[in-house]
Design an enzyme around this catalytic site. Sequence first.
Site, PDB file in Angstrom:
ATOM      1  N   ARG A   1       0.482  -1.087   0.098  1.00 54.53           N
ATOM      2  CA  ARG A   1       0.188  -0.310   0.225  1.00 54.53           C
ATOM      3  C   ARG A   1       0.344   1.422   0.186  1.00 54.53           C
ATOM      4  O   ARG A   1       1.068   2.109  -1.236  1.00 54.53           O
ATOM      5  CB  ARG A   1      -1.449   0.176   0.845  1.00 54.53           C
ATOM      6  CG  ARG A   1      -2.095   1.022   1.232  1.00 54.53           C
ATOM      7  CD  ARG A   1      -1.783   2.138   2.111  1.00 54.53           C
ATOM      8  NE  ARG A   1      -1.050   2.696   2.696  1.00 54.53           N
ATOM      9  CZ  ARG A   1      -0.830   3.809   3.704  1.00 54.53           C
ATOM     10  NH1 ARG A   1      -0.769   4.307   2.739  1.00 54.53           N
ATOM     11  NH2 ARG A   1      -0.264   3.672   5.179  1.00 54.53           N
ATOM     12  N   ASP A   2       1.818   1.326   1.041  1.00 53.51           N
ATOM     13  CA  ASP A   2       2.435   2.687   1.553  1.00 53.51           C
ATOM     14  C   ASP A   2       3.525   3.128   0.395  1.00 53.51           C
ATOM     15  O   ASP A   2       3.507   3.979   0.213  1.00 53.51           O
ATOM     16  CB  ASP A   2       3.197   2.992   2.927  1.00 53.51           C
ATOM     17  CG  ASP A   2       2.872   4.120   2.970  1.00 53.51           C
ATOM     18  OD1 ASP A   2       3.055   5.123   2.019  1.00 53.51           O
ATOM     19  OD2 ASP A   2       4.009   4.333   4.199  1.00 53.51           O
TER      20      ASP A   2
ATOM     21  N   HIS B   1       6.612   4.469  12.262  1.00 59.37           N
ATOM     22  CA  HIS B   1       6.847   4.691  10.811  1.00 59.37           C
ATOM     23  C   HIS B   1       7.078   5.365  10.397  1.00 59.37           C
ATOM     24  O   HIS B   1       7.653   6.702  10.603  1.00 59.37           O
ATOM     25  CB  HIS B   1       5.180   5.068  10.143  1.00 59.37           C
ATOM     26  CG  HIS B   1       4.996   4.879   9.510  1.00 59.37           C
ATOM     27  ND1 HIS B   1       4.097   4.430   8.563  1.00 59.37           N
ATOM     28  CD2 HIS B   1       5.413   5.167   8.172  1.00 59.37           C
ATOM     29  CE1 HIS B   1       4.222   4.102   7.123  1.00 59.37           C
ATOM     30  NE2 HIS B   1       5.175   4.718   7.051  1.00 59.37           N
TER      31      HIS B   1
ATOM     32  N   HIS C   1       9.905   7.188   8.096  1.00 54.25           N
ATOM     33  CA  HIS C   1      10.844   7.143   6.702  1.00 54.25           C
ATOM     34  C   HIS C   1      12.264   7.929   6.279  1.00 54.25           C
ATOM     35  O   HIS C   1      12.827   7.920   7.784  1.00 54.25           O
ATOM     36  CB  HIS C   1      10.275   8.730   5.391  1.00 54.25           C
ATOM     37  CG  HIS C   1       8.243   8.010   5.335  1.00 54.25           C
ATOM     38  ND1 HIS C   1       7.973   8.255   4.526  1.00 54.25           N
ATOM     39  CD2 HIS C   1       7.481   7.160   5.769  1.00 54.25           C
ATOM     40  CE1 HIS C   1       7.025   7.768   3.659  1.00 54.25           C
ATOM     41  NE2 HIS C   1       5.955   6.839   4.683  1.00 54.25           N
TER      42      HIS C   1
ATOM     43  N   CYS D   1       4.845   9.459  -0.134  1.00 51.46           N
ATOM     44  CA  CYS D   1       3.564  10.310   0.582  1.00 51.46           C
ATOM     45  C   CYS D   1       3.210  10.930  -1.201  1.00 51.46           C
ATOM     46  O   CYS D   1       3.792  11.867  -0.977  1.00 51.46           O
ATOM     47  CB  CYS D   1       3.587  11.524   1.383  1.00 51.46           C
ATOM     48  SG  CYS D   1       1.259  12.161   2.055  1.00 51.46           S
TER      49      CYS D   1
ATOM     50  N   ASN E   1      10.401   4.596   2.585  1.00 48.55           N
ATOM     51  CA  ASN E   1      10.185   4.246   3.813  1.00 48.55           C
ATOM     52  C   ASN E   1      11.257   3.534   4.418  1.00 48.55           C
ATOM     53  O   ASN E   1      11.793   2.631   3.513  1.00 48.55           O
ATOM     54  CB  ASN E   1       8.690   2.948   4.278  1.00 48.55           C
ATOM     55  CG  ASN E   1       6.911   3.184   3.908  1.00 48.55           C
ATOM     56  OD1 ASN E   1       6.932   4.540   5.155  1.00 48.55           O
ATOM     57  ND2 ASN E   1       6.398   4.012   3.283  1.00 48.55           N
TER      58      ASN E   1
END
Length: 299
Positions: free
Chosen positions: A15-16, A207, A209, A240, A249
Amino acid sequence: MNFPKNVSIKEVGPRDGLQNESEMVPTDAKIEWINMLSDSGASYIEISSFVHPKWIPQLKDATEVAKKIKRNPGVTYAALVPNETGLERALEVDIDEVCLFLSASETHNKKNINKTIEETYPILESVSSDSKKANKKVRGYVSTVFGCPYEGETDTNKVLSVCDKLFTMGVDEISIGDTIGVADPAQVAEVLEQLLRYFPKDKLAMHFHNTRGAALANVLVAMDYGITNFDSAVGGLGGCPYAKGASGNLATDDLLYMLHRMGINTGIDENAVINAALYIEKYVTNLSSHQMKILKSER
């Protein structure tokens, strides 16, 4: 420093990791990739997002992906859900965990969701409530915790307020997001000092990056504070769409390398994750050449 014996890694690559890719990744490739991750020992995979296709075209096949992946009984299959319409789609394909999202900074929230933070709360509360009625776990993402691309450094009091609201809604876990990768170890310690005064450490995930190359250093600090849940993406994929300069990430393969050599158990087969990274490389552009050189050298 105090380090845990076990760490839970939440794989967010499908997803991300993919949401910022401009070239469409074939649905069959996504399914095969997720199946590889399922067989790696991963206990949690965020497989897609049930947002409107016009916002994230790359993930318009969320329903088909969810229907066709091979589901291992020991794996939680999660998806991002923005509203009740998205929740209906997610429940139709029996997603295990519903992920909500909002920002700690007002401008980023408006860019990302097209609403103020206050306007976002009732929508998330409704989705959380209905998810619980459907016996689903609920996870909350809080973005721009350490810095916003529009407003600069984020006031930790705003982060506390947003987290408190999410937990009041019944969210089971909150992922604390360094959306643009500006956090440093000292800042991570400062933010966690505040958060852990009010919220249990086992209800928080980090989370990170890796924009400035500090993600692993930030993980070390978070573990020293008792955090054992971390989001990461295979091959360092991600970014993003509404945060200019937000590079990938934290790479799952890098995180595994560090943790395993520290004697920390993850339950994940490192070689299987490297194979998954090499597989998806054929379809994406955001895997760094440096990262792929490392992975290929390990083959």
